[in-house]
Design an enzyme around this catalytic site. Structure first.
Site, PDB file in Angstrom:
ATOM      1  N   HIS A  49       2.643   0.561   6.654  1.00  0.00           N
ATOM      2  CA  HIS A  49       2.183  -0.707   7.389  1.00  0.00           C
ATOM      3  C   HIS A  49       1.400  -0.677   7.565  1.00  0.00           C
ATOM      4  O   HIS A  49       0.558  -0.327   8.703  1.00  0.00           O
ATOM      5  CB  HIS A  49       2.617  -1.786   7.926  1.00  0.00           C
ATOM      6  CG  HIS A  49       3.819  -2.244   6.660  1.00  0.00           C
ATOM      7  ND1 HIS A  49       5.052  -2.787   7.083  1.00  0.00           N
ATOM      8  CD2 HIS A  49       3.531  -3.407   5.769  1.00  0.00           C
ATOM      9  CE1 HIS A  49       5.712  -3.729   6.632  1.00  0.00           C
ATOM     10  NE2 HIS A  49       4.810  -3.702   5.430  1.00  0.00           N
ATOM     11  N   GLU A 134      12.039  -3.324   5.410  1.00  0.00           N
ATOM     12  CA  GLU A 134      12.940  -2.668   5.157  1.00  0.00           C
ATOM     13  C   GLU A 134      14.206  -3.956   5.695  1.00  0.00           C
ATOM     14  O   GLU A 134      15.134  -3.156   5.363  1.00  0.00           O
ATOM     15  CB  GLU A 134      13.378  -1.503   6.695  1.00  0.00           C
ATOM     16  CG  GLU A 134      14.041  -0.752   7.318  1.00  0.00           C
ATOM     17  CD  GLU A 134      14.028  -0.440   8.276  1.00  0.00           C
ATOM     18  OE1 GLU A 134      15.491  -0.622   9.164  1.00  0.00           O
ATOM     19  OE2 GLU A 134      13.048  -0.482   8.934  1.00  0.00           O
ATOM     20  N   THR A 173      15.628  -0.345  12.430  1.00  0.00           N
ATOM     21  CA  THR A 173      14.811   1.110  12.360  1.00  0.00           C
ATOM     22  C   THR A 173      13.903   1.326  14.225  1.00  0.00           C
ATOM     23  O   THR A 173      13.264   1.649  14.482  1.00  0.00           O
ATOM     24  CB  THR A 173      13.953   2.720  11.649  1.00  0.00           C
ATOM     25  OG1 THR A 173      13.491   1.837  10.588  1.00  0.00           O
ATOM     26  CG2 THR A 173      15.382   2.708  10.861  1.00  0.00           C
ATOM     27  N   CYS A 203      14.931   4.539  15.080  1.00  0.00           N
ATOM     28  CA  CYS A 203      14.656   6.015  15.464  1.00  0.00           C
ATOM     29  C   CYS A 203      13.777   5.824  16.330  1.00  0.00           C
ATOM     30  O   CYS A 203      13.337   5.339  16.990  1.00  0.00           O
ATOM     31  CB  CYS A 203      13.033   5.629  13.799  1.00  0.00           C
ATOM     32  SG  CYS A 203      11.753   5.318  13.905  1.00  0.00           S
ATOM     33  N   SER A 231       3.349  -4.266  10.777  1.00  0.00           N
ATOM     34  CA  SER A 231       3.941  -2.974  11.059  1.00  0.00           C
ATOM     35  C   SER A 231       4.556  -3.462  11.814  1.00  0.00           C
ATOM     36  O   SER A 231       4.209  -4.354  13.512  1.00  0.00           O
ATOM     37  CB  SER A 231       2.664  -2.480  11.614  1.00  0.00           C
ATOM     38  OG  SER A 231       3.689  -1.439  12.247  1.00  0.00           O
ATOM     39  N   SER A 232       5.852  -3.956  11.937  1.00  0.00           N
ATOM     40  CA  SER A 232       7.323  -3.935  13.467  1.00  0.00           C
ATOM     41  C   SER A 232       6.961  -3.580  13.995  1.00  0.00           C
ATOM     42  O   SER A 232       7.649  -3.797  15.171  1.00  0.00           O
ATOM     43  CB  SER A 232       8.082  -4.300  12.674  1.00  0.00           C
ATOM     44  OG  SER A 232       9.162  -4.684  13.090  1.00  0.00           O
ATOM     45  N   SER A 276       2.668   3.921  12.137  1.00  0.00           N
ATOM     46  CA  SER A 276       1.480   4.187  10.740  1.00  0.00           C
ATOM     47  C   SER A 276       0.501   3.779  11.161  1.00  0.00           C
ATOM     48  O   SER A 276      -0.823   3.883  10.084  1.00  0.00           O
ATOM     49  CB  SER A 276       1.882   3.319   9.742  1.00  0.00           C
ATOM     50  OG  SER A 276       1.956   1.776  10.625  1.00  0.00           O
TER      51      SER A 276
END
Length: 319
Positions: A49, A134, A173, A203, A231-232, A276
């Site tokens: 993203h 995801e 994650t 993560c 982007s989470s 990202s």
């Protein structure tokens, strides 16, 4: 005579920040696929993203599509770092397509956990954001109804399960570590027998970047997170910064997005980047502040990351 002296600014730069190993691997997979098969190669969903990354790969010959039926049978297709439901590679196999899986190995770990618990007869509860690729991919590892989604602690109170004694949970994650801990506590309180992952699903990169923000937020008048609005993990960094005591936190894709009016009068600034976001965009933001302030950079290092994931076998050079 005009005073051209720049006001002082302490810029707290988070470390770690930016690309994680899973993102780096996914981008490398697209580049290696272009080298191996030539352009075009098709990528289902944004590989990661970030618009800058996607545009750069598009210029090299990658074609981004949302669904598999937008890609032809005779060109390679790459599945994004976020992972896909089982039905996607199954359809690609039916069509005899060359397929390359760029799913982050830490997302694959969650997929494997869900499959293992399901094989033991447990119904799954997933903590995640509805509609995020995801979450869609993880829930799509099992038949419909076998994975129930909760987004908040309030959702835990109303979720309807098949058997409260036969449950397990997994998480997206890229969630907020603190928010997720509250949801997990609510799940354990309502379903004492519920099984969790053997190792934390959120993560290392998400956790490390959030810890860096927590460490520097109290010393910052403002925080800028370089990342994409879809982007989470980047959006969670903004939230974490605000909760950790930073008076103003903003998500920016590039330096052009900075709201200078909102930053008037600041003397300390925190800068970080989602997993990202490439470092070139961080440097672009820093340069924008150097043009307006006498900047002193303070590196806030809270962890070191020496993680590297192998690319899929199909792309590796022959031994």
């Amino acid at each position: 005579m005009t005073d051209t002296t720049l006001p002082p600014l302490t810029l707290h730069l988070a470390a770690p920040r930016g690309f994680c190993a899973g993102v780096d691997r996914a981008i490398k997979i697209v580049e290696m696929a272009l080298e191996k098969w030539g352009a075009p190669v098709y990528v289902r969903h944004e590989i990661v993203h970030n618009r800058y990354v996607v545009d750069d790969l598009r210029a090299k010959g990658a074609v981004f599509v949302e669904e598999l039926d937008e890609a032809p049978d005779d060109r390679p297709v790459i599945f994004s770092a976020h992972g896909v439901a089982k039905s996607v590679p199954a359809e690609a196999t039916r069509r005899e397509m060359i397929q390359v899986d760029a799913t982050c190995p830490l997302v694959t770990k969650v997929h494997n956990e869900a499959a293992r618990h399901s094989a033991e007869g447990l119904q799954m509860i997933m903590i995640g954001h509805a509609g995020h690729p995801e979450t869609v991919g993880t829930m799509g590892q099992l038949p419909e109804g076998e994975v129930l989604l909760v987004e908040t602690e309030a959702d835990v109170a109303t979720v309807e399960v098949r058997d409260p004694e036969r449950l397990a949970f997994v998480t997206q994650t890229t969630l907020s570590v603190d928010d997720t801990a509250g949801i997990v506590a609510a799940l354990r309180a309502r379903f004492p027998a519920i099984k969790g992952p053997g190792k934390e699903d959120i993560c290392y990169a998400t956790t490390n970047r959030q810890e860096a923000v927590k460490a520097m937020a109290p010393d910052c008048d403002a925080l800028l997170v370089v990342g994409a609005p879809n982007s989470s993990n980047s959006k969670r960094l903004v939230e974490v910064g605000a909760k950790a005591g930073c008076g103003y936190a903003q998500l920016v894709q590039r330096a052009a997005d900075i709201d200078w009016r909102a930053l008037g009068g600041i003397r300390s600034l925190g800068v970080t980047a989602g997993a990202s976001a490439p470092e070139v965009l961080v440097n672009e933001v820093i340069d924008a502040f150097r043009a307006r302030y006498d900047v002193t950079v303070n590196l806030v290092e809270t962890a070191q990351e020496n993680v590297e994931f192998k690319v899929p076998r199909i792309l590796r050079a022959p031994a």
